[in-house]
Design an enzyme around this catalytic site. Structure first.
Site, PDB file in Angstrom:
ATOM      1  N   ASP A  89     -46.312 -66.833  36.218  1.00 27.22           N
ATOM      2  CA  ASP A  89     -45.742 -67.902  37.028  1.00 27.22           C
ATOM      3  C   ASP A  89     -44.800 -67.356  38.099  1.00 27.22           C
ATOM      4  OD1 ASP A  89     -46.735 -70.488  36.273  1.00 27.22           O
ATOM      5  OD2 ASP A  89     -45.921 -70.085  34.290  1.00 27.22           O
ATOM      6  N   GLU A 149     -39.378 -67.146  34.882  1.00 30.48           N
ATOM      7  CA  GLU A 149     -40.689 -67.266  35.538  1.00 30.48           C
ATOM      8  C   GLU A 149     -40.616 -68.126  36.801  1.00 30.48           C
ATOM      9  OE1 GLU A 149     -43.515 -68.943  32.747  1.00 30.48           O
ATOM     10  OE2 GLU A 149     -42.011 -70.227  31.847  1.00 30.48           O
ATOM     11  N   HIS A 159     -67.638 -70.987  25.680  1.00 30.63           N
ATOM     12  CA  HIS A 159     -67.417 -70.581  24.300  1.00 30.63           C
ATOM     13  C   HIS A 159     -68.297 -69.408  23.888  1.00 30.63           C
ATOM     14  CE1 HIS A 159     -65.033 -74.238  22.872  1.00 30.63           C
ATOM     15  NE2 HIS A 159     -64.290 -73.171  22.833  1.00 30.63           N
ATOM     16  N   CYS A 188     -43.458 -60.583  29.444  1.00 33.20           N
ATOM     17  CA  CYS A 188     -44.624 -61.032  28.670  1.00 33.20           C
ATOM     18  C   CYS A 188     -45.746 -61.575  29.565  1.00 33.20           C
ATOM     19  CB  CYS A 188     -44.224 -62.061  27.621  1.00 33.20           C
ATOM     20  SG  CYS A 188     -43.550 -63.560  28.322  1.00 33.20           S
TER      21      CYS A 188
HETATM   22  C1  PEP Z   1     -46.078 -66.335  32.425  1.00 29.36           C
HETATM   23  O1  PEP Z   1     -45.930 -67.282  33.189  1.00 29.36           O
HETATM   24  O2  PEP Z   1     -46.043 -65.136  32.809  1.00 29.36           O
HETATM   25  C2  PEP Z   1     -46.321 -66.558  30.982  1.00 29.36           C
HETATM   26  C3  PEP Z   1     -46.340 -65.568  30.118  1.00 29.36           C
HETATM   27  O3  PEP Z   1     -46.528 -67.827  30.582  1.00 29.36           O
HETATM   28  P1  PEP Z   1     -47.943 -68.607  30.721  1.00 29.36           P
HETATM   29  O4  PEP Z   1     -48.973 -67.595  31.161  1.00 29.36           O
HETATM   30  O5  PEP Z   1     -48.191 -69.220  29.396  1.00 29.36           O
HETATM   31  O6  PEP Z   1     -47.635 -69.610  31.791  1.00 29.36           O
HETATM   32 MG    MG Z   2     -45.609 -69.287  32.460  1.00 28.71          MG
END
Ligand code: PEP
Ligand code: MG
Length: 585
Positions: free
Chosen positions: A459, A435, A195, A506
């Site tokens: 992922d 993903e 933290h 993303c």
């Molecule tokens: C991803 O898997 O790229 C993603 C954006 O989701 P998270 O990182 O929350 O698994």
């Molecule tokens: Mg993901």
């Protein structure tokens, strides 16, 4: 610019916990080691009174810290201290301590230490790094009560601008020092997710943690350079080192100014192709920062993180308030709300133990098996969608069947709300994360079924290359420019667009400046990145020719090794974007 030799004997290496560079004199903050006495008490009533007084004093101190933290970092980030205050209010813990003082007739400081240490041992025994690091927060509370029992006062005032060097920092120390305009933190211990590190990043104070021996090598008043971008500390720097870093600070200041000027400018290439840049957020307080950095809305709201990492699932009204506030704040831009992506390395209720959690009960699988939780969330999202600027996204989808079942639940919720005469966006857009390799293969079919696709590279790469995203032993094999990865991304974009879906990314790859020309060249419509990366990404795009990026992508997609791809990208940067690479990151 000449590179610095990191093997120099006056250089200490640590973990780059909060970015920034500082040059200042060291302030060695040695916390007084608390000596805990054991002994008999004759007047247990008085001992219990002393304990209560110490707890009240501790609460008073923490409330002060909480107020400063709220001012400086926003309510959500300050919640760490609220959680500490709650422990001080925990009747089970406090009553247990009082009971032991009364029955064992021993000094309160001994019992407090013994009882809270037990809590910590349980946390330390956990396999999760998160739990281990939270045990540090409990240490802070324990020491605070004991210090107040011993009627000692905390020394955290400093008068001049210094770099604080200490063995470990509590989040409260970090906050209190920041009031005196401290220029940076260096610690012997601590990790990236502690933290104190999180607080430093929020306060934008550079930090290098985990140096092992900074406190034994640095003396009070020593001149120190710290580089929070690379986790480097330089003791008593020579003239070359000083001028190297002064130069960097100057460039950094200039660079920050340039980035700030980009805020209201679109992410459009030199030949006119616009890429929509959105932000990923894990906590709602990040919205202001995101807007400040010029994002066009929120491309990923990780709802499983928004509700404090989820201990239990929040009710419909609580969720509605959070989504509604966010949608109003970001209006007229969009917010893409991702349904709870539990499982994997994130919270999973019911105390489920799985041999392979990343391949287990995750995201949409969990939600479809728990329709009451899923429907509560869908209803809250629909209710919050009245301004028509919310979209719903499903995580970890592997089959069309999952989308169809989700759509059926979405329809059920819409029918219910209509019956209840509650307004919502009748045309709420639905999208999915791509993903998992099976979803990538079926991108066109998915695109026909939904409005948008968002590529989750975090992922996707781990599943495509069979490399655990959180395992540092194989981290060298987690390669975003692996030919199979870039070809898969390209297929998703092309097939998704053929199926008339808007295709975005993303995952973290979207925030990697080096990857931008390739991603733009492959034709992505939008990128969603962490708010702090937005200006850097914009800067690259605004200095890029889409036609050249397309050529680059075409060449890279024909390559069969990682090395060929990375060398080609490096060449592209040196030929086209030499001014855009910077020395800080
Ligand atoms: C991803 O898997 O790229 C993603 C954006 O989701 P998270 O990182 O929350 O698994
Ligand atoms: Mg993901």
């Amino acid at each position: 610019m000449k590179k610095l030799n990191v093997a120099d004997s006056n250089i200490l290496n640590g973990i780059a916990a909060a970015p920034g560079i500082a040059i200042a004199h060291a302030y060695l903050y040695e916390k007084e080691k608390l000596e805990i006495k054991d002994g008999a008490v004759t007047d247990t009533k008085e001992a219990v009174e002393n304990l209560k007084e110490a707890i009240e004093r501790s609460k008073y101190e923490l409330r002060k810290v909480f107020t400063i933290a709220t001012e400086k970092m926003g309510k959500n980030r300050a919640a760490i201290f609220e959680a500490q205050l709650m422990i001080l209010d925990d009747p089970v813990l406090i009553e247990q301590i009082i009971r032991r003082i009364e029955t064992e007739k021993r000094l309160p400081e001994f019992i407090v230490n013994d009882e809270i240490t037990r809590y910590q041992e349980l946390m330390n025994a956990s396999d999760e790094l998160y739990m281990k690091e939270r045990s540090q927060d409990i240490e802070d509370i324990k020491n605070r009560i004991i210090r107040n029992l011993q009627k000692k006062r905390l020394q955290s005032k400093i008068t001049s601008q210094v770099i604080v060097v200490t063995s470990s920092l509590t989040p409260a120390d970090t906050i209190l020092f920041s009031k005196s305009n401290v220029k940076g933190y260096i610690t012997d211990f601590g990790g990236l997710t502690s933290h104190a590190a999180i607080v430093s990043r929020s306060l934008k104070i550079p930090a290098v943690v985990g140096t092992h021996d900074a406190t034994s090598r640095i003396e009070n008043g020593d001149l120190v350079i710290m580089d929070g971008f690379h986790g480097i500390v330089i003791l008593k720097p020579d003239e070359t080192q000083l001028s190297f870093y002064r130069n960097k600070i100057e460039k950094l200041t200039q660079f920050d100014k340039e980035l700030a000027e980009l805020k209201d400018k679109p992410a459009v290439t030199l030949d006119g192709k616009e890429i929509v840049i959105r932000g990923n957020i894990d906590i709602t307080d990040e919205v202001d920062f995101l807007v400040q950095n010029g994002a066009k809305g929120i491309g990923l709201l990780r709802t499983e993180q928004v509700f404090g990492g989820l201990d239990t699932f929040p009710g419909e009204d609580e969720q509605f308030v959070a989504y509604h506030e966010l949608a109003e704040k970001i209006y007229p831009e969009y917010v893409i709300i991702r349904a709870f992506d539990v499982g994997g390395d994130k919270f999973l209720p019911h105390d489920v133990k799985e041999p392979n959690p990343f391949l287990g009960w995750r995201g949409i699988r969990f939600l479809l098996d728990n329709p009451e939780i899923f429907k509560t969330q869908i209803r809250a999202i629909l209710r919050a969608s009245i301004h028509k600027n919310i979209k719903l996204m499903l995580p970890m989808v592997v089959s069309l069947e999952e989308v169809k079942r989700s759509k059926a639940l979405l329809k059920e919720c819409k029918d219910e709300l209509r019956k209840e005469k509650i307004k919502f966006d009748q045309h709420l857009n639905l999208g999915i994360m791509i993903e998992v390799p099976s979803a990538a293969v079926l991108a066109k079919e998915f695109a026909n079924e939904v409005d948008f696709l968002s590529i989750g590279t975090n992922d996707l790469i781990q599943f495509l290359l069979a490399v655990d995203r959180g395992n540092e032993i194989v981290s060298m094999l987690y390669q975003e420019f692996h030919p199979a990865v870039i070809r898969t991304i390209n297929q998703i974009i092309k097939n998704g667009q053929r199926g008339h879906a808007f295709v975005s990314m993303c995952g973290e790859m979207a925030g990697d400046t080096i990857a931008i020309p390739l991603l733009v060249g492959m034709g992505l419509d939008s990128l969603s990145v962490s708010p702090s990366s937005i200006p850097y990404i914009k800067r690259i795009i605004r200095n890029l020719h889409f036609s050249k990026a397309q050529e680059l992508a075409g060449e890279c997609l024909g390559m069969s090794s990682l090395q060929e791809v990375t060398e080609r990208i490096e060449k592209f940067f040196s030929e086209n974007l030499i001014q855009q690479t910077n020395n800080f990151m």
